[in-house]
Design a protein around this motif. Structure first.
Motif, short mmCIF file in Angstrom:
data_model
loop_
_atom_site.label_atom_id
_atom_site.label_comp_id
_atom_site.label_asym_id
_atom_site.label_seq_id
_atom_site.Cartn_x
_atom_site.Cartn_y
_atom_site.Cartn_z
N ALA A 65 -30.56 14.15 16.46
CA ALA A 65 -31.69 13.24 16.29
C ALA A 65 -31.21 11.80 16.09
O ALA A 65 -31.77 10.86 16.66
N TYR A 66 -30.16 11.60 15.27
CA TYR A 66 -29.73 10.24 15.00
C TYR A 66 -29.03 9.66 16.22
O TYR A 66 -29.04 8.44 16.42
N ALA A 67 -28.42 10.51 17.07
CA ALA A 67 -27.90 10.02 18.34
C ALA A 67 -29.06 9.52 19.21
O ALA A 67 -28.99 8.44 19.82
N LEU A 68 -30.14 10.29 19.24
CA LEU A 68 -31.35 9.88 19.98
C LEU A 68 -31.86 8.54 19.46
O LEU A 68 -32.17 7.62 20.23
N LEU A 69 -31.91 8.41 18.12
CA LEU A 69 -32.39 7.17 17.50
C LEU A 69 -31.50 5.99 17.88
O LEU A 69 -31.98 4.88 18.13
N ALA A 70 -30.19 6.23 17.95
CA ALA A 70 -29.27 5.14 18.26
C ALA A 70 -29.21 4.88 19.76
O ALA A 70 -28.49 3.97 20.19
N GLY A 71 -29.94 5.64 20.57
CA GLY A 71 -29.91 5.45 22.01
C GLY A 71 -28.66 6.04 22.65
O GLY A 71 -28.28 5.64 23.75
N LEU A 72 -28.03 6.98 21.97
CA LEU A 72 -26.76 7.54 22.44
C LEU A 72 -26.94 8.97 22.93
O LEU A 72 -27.88 9.66 22.51
N THR A 93 -27.31 0.48 14.65
CA THR A 93 -26.48 0.62 15.85
C THR A 93 -27.31 0.32 17.10
O THR A 93 -26.88 -0.45 17.97
N ALA A 94 -28.50 0.91 17.16
CA ALA A 94 -29.36 0.66 18.32
C ALA A 94 -29.66 -0.82 18.46
O ALA A 94 -29.63 -1.40 19.55
N SER A 95 -29.93 -1.48 17.32
CA SER A 95 -30.27 -2.90 17.36
C SER A 95 -29.07 -3.72 17.82
O SER A 95 -29.21 -4.67 18.60
#
Lengths: 579, 579
Positions: free
Chosen positions: A43-50, A87-89
């Motif tokens: 999920a956090y990879a998804l959030l980070a766009g990874l 990270t995404a930002s």
């Protein structure tokens, strides 16, 4: 020697006494944390766009690095929500989310954060984290929680999300409302309701059915695993991928490659500011969690050693295909409550994730992204702490202002602007407060040796001898203000012959303030008034003795205000009562 | 009403009582200041890289504006050395010195500085100047003096000077040593020696010849006029302009045109940082001079009104062809000693400069630039204050470090870098000091109600009740440090039952520190120790009462440390002596 080794390498301290019984506790905790971490890592990879495997890689070797160097027995390191948002930002302006350049930049970001944390640890700069005040951190985390939830709404609706501030997110969602995928919405909405009900009622229900409190709690926290399994099965059976539902897709099976991240200087330079912020925020969150949990068992953690351990964990992430990591709050609490005794629990969690990566990736390909979005939204809802905002606002206007500015800027401009303005504002407001220090004319509490503010207490005062208590260290920002206060006092007390500065609250006199005191001494001398000091603290007096000021002083330096009162106020002057 | 008008428009306050006698004093002072200002106005224009008339224009209408709005009777406004150096540094990157674009940018810089000062005055932001600490200002002025003197050496040698840091200047001079003009060097060197001798010996010599002290002093200060007249005559008679001696050249006769400066937004944006620094430094210098002189006559000046007056003076400079202005130290002292009674002296100086501009420009064309360079070098030699550096270094390491960094960066990188790093460093060092506050376990001075550090004094202590005096306000930067100090104290005192925090030095408790106090209270409670507070100040107690902390506190809040001692230390515990 042994102590020193244990400080440099905490594992050397506790591994000697490691026993079979402890291993059983650690292994049990590791199983439970692994169950929780698999969906969170995705999920956090998804959030980070990874891509999803980046989250899994960030949950393997970095945990082993932390286990060797960390001082907390229970801190669960890995990808976390706020760092993933940051990270995404940071990467959003560099490359297209999910592209190889984007993933490469994420590894650089992890390595760079690691170097920064490691360097701060070597230089013992852990105190720098203190400049992130509680209200700023609390406001930042609340606003981040709102941003994270907003960023996941698109996945729940089956449309494209995006944007690094609230306005862009809302606009993006509104412009695509006609493209909502009803199947995705059903899965995402269903998972959301299921997870919400589990969080709210499951534990109580299980306890009602006779289950032990701790087991019920851990079962409730494993709800995301159930949601993942059920929705994966549904997506597989009904071939939802062909019906427009976004699935996680193929995850490379196997362990990460070890390779240096890109060494292109311009990417490192571009990512530096974001890496500093991610490092500081991650460190503050990790240390707070670790200290809270350590205090419950009367253990201590060493903030500078934590910097080194978190630095090495992030550097490990950077060379093993992972995104930035830090200590996660909810996983650490679960780790603690599941009985983790030593960092071995963390290392075993890494083994669990490796096993999952080797065996489950075929199944995870069918996991709907909407399910992951639902677990993120439920997880970050605990970050949003509105009562803390109310409490801070009612306690202090300037703390409240710093907090509100942090929240509004984080929501409106994004994470970097929010935290930077929050820090600068809280430092600025602190300086402003101390630049106009409180001071009070004090008088003697009748029959005691104690002196208090004439405006708040019934005290004895004297016309010829005025005692001014200065309630702040004297330094450049308030030196001129003191000059003005004393000049005002002189014009208000025409009979004054002695001015006593009561310095019990003066913890420091810097060079600017010393010049102001010299100016005050000269001006009072011109006006026929002697300047005395009382209750000057040892370290301050040591400093003053190195200057000619003590010789130039027209009056004396008294040990206590009462000594000054006895010496300067004669009975002939008569006492006056004031209210 | 009248008072309020006088505050908005200071001239309305003093002009009603203006008398003929005062006018005579003011006019005399104006004549003397005019004689001093003509060469200075030309010299500081040279220093700023501007045509000579810009210096003269900056000495006319801005002085009138200050006379109407200023609160100091004796501050002599006009072009000054440090602001001229900063102007040259700011404009150096924008256009060729002396070109129309360069002059246009100087007007923009003046107008922008004026707007900034005016805005700060309206918002009552005069306190911002306090963040320029004495050591930073003193170091900056010393380094500027060295840079200014270095920048004028080229004019004395008859070669091209230039460069905004010491290294560039030295390199520039060394590369042109073969082009030195011997006639220019004779004139410049002669003027330098003459001015030096006048400054050092003339006043004493004249007093020895029976002249009054004040008149001798003023005569010595008029020496630059003599140097200007003599070298101008020599250059005219011997036609030195044709022999390679740089002369001031044709100065347009007549008064300045009134016109808005360029409104191109990119120039305004480019010049903004430099304008902020020039405004702040000019304001600090002006207010220091004005306050020093006002105190000698027991007058007061109003810093926020000064901001408005200096702002209007600079805006006036910007629309009347002048460069940035502020209050000059040496001219203000001369104005004061020559007997200026009101701002009318400043307005009359402006008239004097206008008369000079209308009548003398034909002659000034023959003035060698080397003479002006010599007057600048002699004038700024008073800015270089090496004893202040030694004094600051011996008093405080952190003040000394800020000062040295300011000096080295100003010399090595230029004025902007120097002052910005100085300010940031002095704020950073202050925060660092307060983030690791001094605290002391205190005991009772035998037979008194007074408590002092157990390590410095012979005091009574008790095993069960430990009194910790915290010597700093509690705020985010040191909240965590307090937690660690208390935990350490608990492990050092196994018999402790009561911990009293003596808060006479705690001037503020912010939201972060409140959370730390709550954490300390809970942890001590777990360890069976009660937490008490003593000598909490009124404003701090008012804040704490708005929170649940006082109810949660396991111990009591005592008015004085002695009250806590009486209540908690029973004779059964027995007293211990320590040294």
């Amino acid at each position: 020697m042994t102590n020193r080794l244990a400080r440099l390498l905490p594992i050397a301290g506790w591994l000697r006494d490691y026993q079979g019984q402890t291993f059983v506790s650690d292994a049990l905790a590791a199983v439970i944390v692994t169950l929780m971490l698999v969906p969170q890592a995705l999920a956090y990879a998804l959030l980070a766009g990874l891509p999803p495997e980046v989250g899994l890689y960030a949950s393997m070797l970095p945990l082993v690095a932390y286990a060797v160097f960390g001082t907390s027995a229970t801190l669960a390191v890995g990808p976390v929500a706020v760092a993933s948002l940051m990270t995404a930002s940071a990467l959003g302006g560099i490359a297209q989310a999910g592209s190889p350049e984007y993933v490469g930049a994420a590894l650089v970001l992890a390595a760079l954060s690691g170097l920064i944390l490691f360097g701060m640890g070597l230089l013992r700069l852990g105190f720098l984290a203190n400049f992130l005040s509680h209200p700023v951190i609390s406001g930042f985390v609340t606003a981040s929680g709102i941003l994270i939830a907003g960023s996941q709404l698109g996945h729940i609706l089956g449309i494209q999300g995006g944007g690094h501030n609230l306005l862009a997110m809302v606009q993006g969602l509104l412009s695509q409302l006609d493209r909502i995928n009803p199947i995705t919405l059903t899965i995402g909405g269903g998972a959301l309701v299921f997870l919400y009900l589990c969080r709210t009622f499951l534990k109580r229900g299980l306890v009602g059915l006779g289950m032990g409190e701790r087991l019920a709690d851990l079962t409730a926290k494993a709800a995301p695993v159930t949601a993942v399994m059920v929705t994966t099965a549904v997506a597989w059976v009904f071939e939802l991928g062909a019906k427009g539902v976004n699935l996680v897709g193929e995850v490379p099976s196997g362990l990460p490659d070890i390779a240096l991240p890109s060494l292109a200087p311009d990417i490192w330079a571009t990512l530096l500011p974001a890496a500093v912020l991610i490092s500081l925020v991650g460190f503050v969150e990790s240390v707070s969690v670790a200290q809270t949990l350590a205090a419950k068992r009367r253990q201590r953690i060493d903030p500078n050693a934590e910097l080194i351990a978190l630095g090495l964990a992030n550097m490990t992430a950077g060379v093993s295909g992972g995104s930035p990591v830090s200590g996660g709050f909810s996983r650490s609490v679960v780790n603690f409550e599941a009985g983790a005794q030593t960092p071995v629990a963390g290392a075993l969690t890494a083994v669990g994730i490796a096993v999952a990566t080797l065996t489950l990736t075929g199944l995870l390909a069918f996991l709907p992204k909407a399910t992951l979005a639902a677990t993120i939204i439920i997880a970050v809802s605990t970050l949003i702490d509105l009562p803390a905002i109310r409490r801070t606002l009612s306690y202090s206007k300037s703390d409240g202002a710093a907090m509100l500015a942090t929240i509004l800027l984080t929501l409106g401009q994004g994470v970097e602007a929010g935290i930077v303005v929050g820090v600068v504002l809280s430092i600025g407001l602190h300086l402003y407060r101390t630049s106009r220090p409180h001071s009070a004319v004090v008088g003697r509490m009748p029959g005691t040796e104690h002196f208090r503010n004439v405006q708040r207490h019934e005290v004895e005062v004297d016309d010829c001898t005025v005692v001014l208590r200065v309630d702040e260290s004297l330094y450049f920002a308030n030196a001129r203000y003191l000059e003005e206060t004393v000049l005002q006092l002189v014009s208000d007390h025409p009979l004054m012959k002695n001015l006593v500065l009561a310095c019990q609250a003066v913890n420091d006199i810097d060079a600017s303030a010393l010049e102001s005191l010299e100016a005050i001494n000269r001006r009072l001398s011109d006006a026929g008034i002697r300047l005395h000091l009382a209750e000057v603290k040892g370290p301050v007096m040591d400093c003053l003795k190195r200057t000619p000021f003590c010789d130039e002083l027209t009056g004396q330096v008294f040990l206590s205000t009462y000594d000054a009162w006895k010496a300067l106020v004669t009975t002939a002057d008569g006492f006056l009562k004031t209210g």
